[in-house]
Design an enzyme around this catalytic site. Structure first.
Site, mmCIF file in Angstrom:
data_model
loop_
_atom_site.group_PDB
_atom_site.id
_atom_site.type_symbol
_atom_site.label_atom_id
_atom_site.label_comp_id
_atom_site.label_asym_id
_atom_site.label_seq_id
_atom_site.Cartn_x
_atom_site.Cartn_y
_atom_site.Cartn_z
ATOM 1 C CE LYS A 25 -2.181 3.213 2.863
ATOM 2 N NZ LYS A 25 -1.548 4.167 3.818
ATOM 3 C CG ASN A 26 2.802 2.579 3.518
ATOM 4 O OD1 ASN A 26 1.742 3.192 3.544
ATOM 5 N ND2 ASN A 26 3.316 2.010 4.591
ATOM 6 C CB CYS A 120 -4.953 7.439 9.542
ATOM 7 S SG CYS A 120 -5.545 5.915 8.792
ATOM 8 N NE ARG A 125 -1.219 12.800 7.914
ATOM 9 C CZ ARG A 125 -1.068 11.545 8.315
ATOM 10 N NH1 ARG A 125 0.054 10.936 8.054
ATOM 11 N NH2 ARG A 125 -2.007 10.923 8.978
ATOM 12 C CD GLN A 129 12.130 18.739 7.407
ATOM 13 O OE1 GLN A 129 13.222 18.573 6.864
ATOM 14 N NE2 GLN A 129 11.886 19.752 8.225
ATOM 15 C CG ASP A 309 2.298 2.282 8.990
ATOM 16 O OD1 ASP A 309 1.964 3.245 9.710
ATOM 17 O OD2 ASP A 309 2.362 2.359 7.747
ATOM 18 N NE ARG A 401 -6.807 5.716 4.128
ATOM 19 C CZ ARG A 401 -5.686 5.827 4.833
ATOM 20 N NH1 ARG A 401 -5.685 5.618 6.122
ATOM 21 N NH2 ARG A 401 -4.559 6.137 4.241
#
Length: 433
Positions: A25-26, A120, A125, A129, A309, A401
């Protein structure tokens, strides 16, 4: 009336069988927007069937791309017809990874306007950067409900970017922005997660010149264009780890297929410390737990440390371990919101800031609980599988998700879990655990 799903779980059954891990997913949520940089047709394989991926396809379609689904896990994307650099607010704000559209659109078109990310909610967040990197490459950036970035002169220029903190999202975003820039960009103190390497490999397969991905120094030499090609996404480290944690909590034996065992080292080591047997082969792992779980201390860190995670999932297993465990969250500042839900099931956990003290109990008990983010939802599924009695888990759209067919895969392993539809209220507010 629209409907939502809930999961009904009858726990107390160990898991046995085989499970095949889907694409990461990432990685997928970065590689799909990175297709915007390609002047040609991309064929992307091993794509997970999850709602975040579906939403990204919709965003690309809205921007003018041609997205053609080839089969369940393969798609062709042609972004040569994209003209818009402003994805809709409603779609972009629904997905955490929407910020990757900034780097891709800015790199390709020299400008982008994207809603601040959603997804999420487990802590601040910031995208400072990301912005720092874009500005170093010559972009003017303004922030509000939308982030607007525009390259002076219409094209970014290579630069040296030092990351003040290790950031996966910023590393990937700056990498995308830099591949078509004039000159060479160097990212120092870069994140090293497997999905960063996967994004770099995807871009390189399309003609980019990226070296050092997977180390703390990445060098991107800008090229004139990226052409089409075929790429296969890596297996999902966190999905595999979730099934490993489920076996730790419930007992049983599971053969996990389609994984890269090296990516699992940080998770395997901690589970073995807890008394779980882990046997590695080329692209499979055998996980077995028959005896009692032992206490352990866990601190989440950037890769190759223990992944943030996986923190909620291993915490559930530690709830059933003998003794007192400490779980320290080293990445996010608000990732223990799910603890109150576990307490409803009989867990003994106290949280002080970023540290949770977990007193092992002999069993958990089923209860009505709600997911408040993707990985917390997966943890509550594990808790339900291990608990005695019935667990009713709502807000499962968070889980969908990032996990492909979680219920179906668990049922094949002997779990008593099913999906039920519930009416969605006309006005819903985000649930906060």
């Amino acid at each position: 009336m629209p409907v939502l799903n809930k999961y009904i779980i009858h726990g107390g059954r160990p898991l046995f069988g085989e499970v095949t891990i889907s694409g990461a997913k990432n990685a997928a949520v970065a590689i799909i927007p990175a297709a915007l940089l390609v002047d040609g047709v991309c064929r992307i394989e091993n794509i997970p069937q999850i709602s975040d991926v579906t939403l990204f396809f919709s965003i690309l379609d809205e921007l003018g791309a041609r997205v053609r689904v080839l089969n369940q896990h393969a798609v062709e994307i042609d972004c040569r017809t994209v003209r818009s650099t402003h994805p809709s607010y409603d779609m972009a704000r629904r997905i955490r990874a929407s910020y990757y559209l900034l780097g891709a659109l800015l790199g390709r078109f020299g400008e982008a306007t994207v809603a601040m990310p959603g997804g999420c909610n487990f802590g601040v967040r910031p995208i400072d950067q990301h912005v720092k990197g874009f500005r170093a490459m010559g972009a003017e950036v303004t922030e509000g409900n939308f982030v607007h970035a525009a390259a002076r002169g219409g094209r970014l220029t290579g630069a040296n970017v030092y990351m003040d903190v290790v950031s996966v999202g910023a590393t990937m975003n700056i990498m995308m922005a830099a591949v078509l820039a004039d000159g060479t960009t160097t990212i120092e103190n870069a994140a090293k997660e497997p999905h960063i390497v996967d994004l770099a490999n995807f871009l390189n397969s399309m003609g980019a010149d990226i070296k050092g991905a997977g180390t703390d120094s990445i060098r991107i030499k800008g090229v004139e264009r990226l052409s089409g090609g075929t790429y296969c996404i890596i297996p999902d480290q966190i999905e595999a780890g979730t099934y490993m944690a489920a076996v730790a909590a419930t007992g049983g034996q599971l053969l996990i297929r389609n994984i890269i065992p090296k990516h699992m080292d940080c998770i395997s080591a901690k589970l073995m410390e807890m008394g779980v047997t882990v046997e590695e082969q080329d692209d499979t792992m055998l996980i077995r737990r028959s005896g009692p779980l032992q206490r352990a201390n866990v601190k989440t860190l950037p890769y190759p440390g223990f992944p943030t995670d996986m923190q909620p999932q291993i915490t559930v297993a530690l709830c059933l371990a003998q003794g007192t465990s400490l779980v320290t969250e080293g990445v996010w500042n608000n990732r223990f919101k799910y603890v109150e839900e576990l307490r409803r099931m009989g867990a003994q956990i106290q949280v002080d800031g970023r540290v949770a003290v977990v007193e092992g109990v002999t069993q958990l008990t089923g209860a009505p609980v709600q997911a408040c983010d993707l990985r917390a939802g997966a943890a509550l599924v594990i808790a339900g599988l291990a608990a005695q009695g019935e667990t009713e888990l709502t807000q499962v759209q968070y889980i969908e998700r990032g996990y492909e067919d979680l219920v179906g895969k668990l049922r094949q392993l002997g779990a008593d879990i099913r999906v039920e539809e519930i009416p969605e209220p006309e006005e819903t507010e985000a649930h906060i655990c």
